[in-house]
Enzyme design. Structure first.
Site, PDB file in Angstrom:
ATOM      1  N   HIS A  84      -1.607   7.202   6.356  1.00 38.38           N
ATOM      2  CA  HIS A  84      -0.976   5.954   5.934  1.00 38.38           C
ATOM      3  C   HIS A  84      -1.013   4.963   7.083  1.00 38.38           C
ATOM      4  O   HIS A  84      -0.696   5.313   8.221  1.00 38.38           O
ATOM      5  CB  HIS A  84       0.478   6.223   5.523  1.00 38.38           C
ATOM      6  N   SER A  85      -1.474   3.727   6.808  1.00 36.56           N
ATOM      7  CA  SER A  85      -1.441   2.650   7.793  1.00 36.56           C
ATOM      8  C   SER A  85      -2.232   3.035   9.059  1.00 36.56           C
ATOM      9  O   SER A  85      -3.390   3.435   8.959  1.00 36.56           O
ATOM     10  CB  SER A  85       0.017   2.316   8.107  1.00 36.56           C
ATOM     11  N   LEU A  86      -1.604   2.985  10.227  1.00 34.08           N
ATOM     12  CA  LEU A  86      -2.299   3.325  11.479  1.00 34.08           C
ATOM     13  C   LEU A  86      -2.788   4.775  11.461  1.00 34.08           C
ATOM     14  O   LEU A  86      -3.812   5.100  12.072  1.00 34.08           O
ATOM     15  CB  LEU A  86      -1.366   3.089  12.672  1.00 34.08           C
TER      16      LEU A  86
END
Length: 667
Positions: free
Chosen positions: A321-323
């Protein structure tokens, strides 16, 4: 409940564990199958050996003798476990709280005597000097002691508000969770993004992944019923991977605290704890810590999972998720292919190295610098080495200033059109368009990327900034022939209002404008407001086309030269035919969102030739204000049924298992 003077039946116990959140205690029941397993071990008298019973799908162990519940795969506070038979209603939230095991036995004994002898109004005193009165089988109350003004008087009283007492778990309002299937078909590691909190409620990665797993179990029951009945499908296990705590235990927080300004303290602390993770990842020192933590944690979890599940024969996938998705992407691009792929790469490398020198000669010839061919050949300079040259390198080779400038200008002009393909082959396929570089040319942070102990089946990215980071690193295009060395599947899933998410497909096919794949709703259709929006768009396009067609015909008849009367009939017919044809021959293209069938688009080999970008459908309330729901859009994936269903569909498709009914619009 027995009638007065009836026959006594022993109470059926159920096992609970105590969950502490923000200093509040909550007693949670084990699933029916876990409780039975614990009761079986308890009944067999195995407590003396401190037997360990795996529960919650093997993610928690219960140490029976010490009554402790311990997390297996991650660090978590140890929970108290209790064999529960008698309960009383709590003060604050009206939830039932179990009595201690020893006092429950006293209550059960008193109850048994009362039922057998039909003697009620029994009064008992709890360990906390509280009074419990068994009036009759259906009315049993617990009196909380009221603080007396005289401290010397401490006899239990019946003053205060009475609280209900219940016998047996079946008489209290509590939902016993369904047990999880024992068979595990696939393992997925989930890596979090920035900060310790992963959703809008500031919950940890463990809690968010628990939600994701629970949604997956309900989606399996809804959409894989046939496969479950035929025992082809068990479940998918999702395990969280935490790297934030390892990064912030390096002592960097103390250093940051020393230089942080005292004003707006909470905001600065939030930035230090979350946003700075992006900058840490772009620092070679802390990037190494992060990739080491993620890879070693995934390898540790994989090894531990196999030890505990020796029968497991399924595959392993990874999700970020995300980074977290960027960390996984960088790890995957730096994995070494298996022996077969290595062999192919070696073969092509040897052929390209000899051909590379010839290519350099061709470039020098084009630049009218053929006299320096011998110098480059002597230095064993192939095309890739040439493109890594600096002015200092050329000067050391004895190349004069004029030719140096020509070569450097050529390199910079080609580098601007650079295509990313870290295939480790080191050669190029076309002269101008696809200069291939190793990791050094990708702008990745210089780090020693560790190897994973397994080859992931699929990589899922949720709300991912991979596309943006690649662009910032100077990557203009991703080679359509490029695929991750050890992972054949890649899905980029995002909410339309997610401010952190970026697309991948336009980097592979930059010359073509097309929409991402719309993720079908898990109930099998588009959301009503989207259908309405598309219907209105389609209607406005049709009206516009008809109006333009009518105006075009009117203008043509106005500007047309007069014709003889004899030809009038045929001309009118032609005009009518033209009127009918015009809107059909060249109608305005409706927007891509309106089209029902998505045209087949070649998006390269990154996902095995299949589409990569998938967009979720926004909810009706979200469509009112995009900005208001932007943050929620970035944190919505953990409880998104549509996201979970795509993950399950793609995982089980690799095993030849499909949904009961294919969803409209899905590949």
């Amino acid at each position: 409940e027995p009638e007065p003077g009836g026959r006594y039946e022993a109470v059926v116990p159920h096992w609970f564990y105590c969950k502490v959140t923000d200093t509040r205690e909550r007693w949670v029941p084990f699933s029916a199958q876990d409780s039975e397993r614990l009761e079986e071990a308890h009944g067999a008298g195995r407590e003396q050996d401190d037997v360990v019973v795996p529960t919650s799908g093997g993610r928690y162990d219960v140490h029976l003798r010490t009554r402790r519940r311990v997390a297996v795969y991650w660090e978590e506070e140890v929970s108290e476990v209790r064999r529960c038979t008698w309960f009383y209603k709590g003060d604050k939230d009206n939830k039932f709280i179990p009595y201690s095991e020893s006092f429950s036995e006293e209550l059960e004994e008193a109850y048994m005597i009362a039922v057998t002898l039909d003697e009620w109004k029994k009064k008992l005193e709890s360990p906390n000097r509280e009074v419990i009165i068994l009036h009759n089988p259906k009315l049993m109350v617990h009196y909380h002691p009221v603080a007396s003004s005289d401290d010397w008087v401490s006899t239990p009283t019946e003053q205060g508000r009475p609280r209900t007492v219940k016998r047996g778990v079946e008489n209290i309002a509590v939902e016993i969770p369904n047990g999880e299937p024992l068979q595990i078909d696939h393992l997925v590691f989930v890596v979090h993004g920035i900060g310790p909190a992963c959703d809008i409620r500031f919950r940890s990665i463990v809690q968010c992944v628990n939600d994701f797993r629970n949604v997956s179990l309900s989606m399996l029951q809804e959409h894989f019923k046939k496969a479950q009945e035929q025992q082809q499908v068990g479940r998918v296990e999702f395990l969280p991977v935490n790297w934030h705590s390892s990064l912030h235990s390096t002592g960097v927080d103390v250093d940051l605290e020393r230089i942080t300004l005292p004003s707006i303290n909470r905001l600065r602390h939030f930035i230090n704890d979350t946003i700075l993770d992006v900058f840490f990842y772009n620092s070679s020192t802390y990037c190494q810590t992060i990739v080491d933590t993620v890879a070693s944690e995934m390898n540790r979890l994989h090894q531990l999972f196999l030890q505990r599940n020796p029968q497991f024969k399924g595959g392993v996938s990874i999700a970020g998720h995300s980074l977290g998705s960027l960390i996984l992407f960088d790890l995957l691009t730096n994995q070494k292919a298996g022996p077969e792929k290595e062999h192919c790469a070696q073969g092509s490398r040897t052929t390209s190295s000899t051909g590379g020198i010839e290519e350099v000669k061709e470039i020098l010839k084009k630049l009218e610098l053929s006299e320096y061919c011998d110098v480059f050949e002597k230095e064993k300079m192939d095309r890739q080495a040439l493109f890594l040259c600096t002015e200092k390198n050329l000067q050391e080779m004895g190349i004069p200033l004029g030719p140096r400038m020509k070569i450097l200008h050529y390199i910079s002009s080609k580098t601007e059109m650079k295509v990313w393909s870290p295939s480790q082959l080191g050669d190029s396929t076309e002269d101008g368009r696809s200069c291939q570089y190793r990791d050094v040319g990708l702008g990745q942070v210089s780090a020693n990327y560790p190897q994973l102990n397994y080859k992931p089946t699929i990589f899922f990215a949720f709300g991912s900034p991979i596309g943006m980071f690649l662009t910032v690193r100077g990557v203009k295009r991703i080679d359509p022939n490029y695929s991750l060395p050890t992972c054949k599947g890649f899905f980029n899933i995002f909410h339309p209002f997610d401010p952190v998410a970026y697309r991948i497909e336009p980097m592979i096919v930059p010359d073509l404008e097309f929409e991402p794949m719309l993720l079908p709703h898990h109930k099998g259709r588009k959301r009503m407001h989207l259908e309405l929006k598309e219907g209105l768009t389609r209607m406005s396009v049709d009206l516009k086309n008809n109006l333009l067609g009518s105006l075009r015909v009117a203008w043509q008849s106005f500007t047309r030269a007069p014709v003889p009367a004899l030809e009038a009939g045929s001309t009118e017919a032609e005009a009518e035919a033209g009127t009918e044809k015009l809107p059909d021959t060249k109608p305005e293209e409706p927007p891509a969102a309106v089209k029902e069938e998505t045209p087949l688009i070649n998006v390269g080999r990154l996902n095995g030739g299949n589409r990569i970008d998938y967009v979720l459908q926004e909810k009706p309330i979200e469509s009112f204000n995009e900005y208001l729901f932007a943050l929620q859009g970035h944190l919505c994936y953990w409880e998104s049924e549509d996201t979970v269903l795509l993950v399950l569909k793609e995982i089980y498709q690799t095993q030849g298992i499909t949904l009961d009914q294919p969803l409209p619009g899905s590949q």
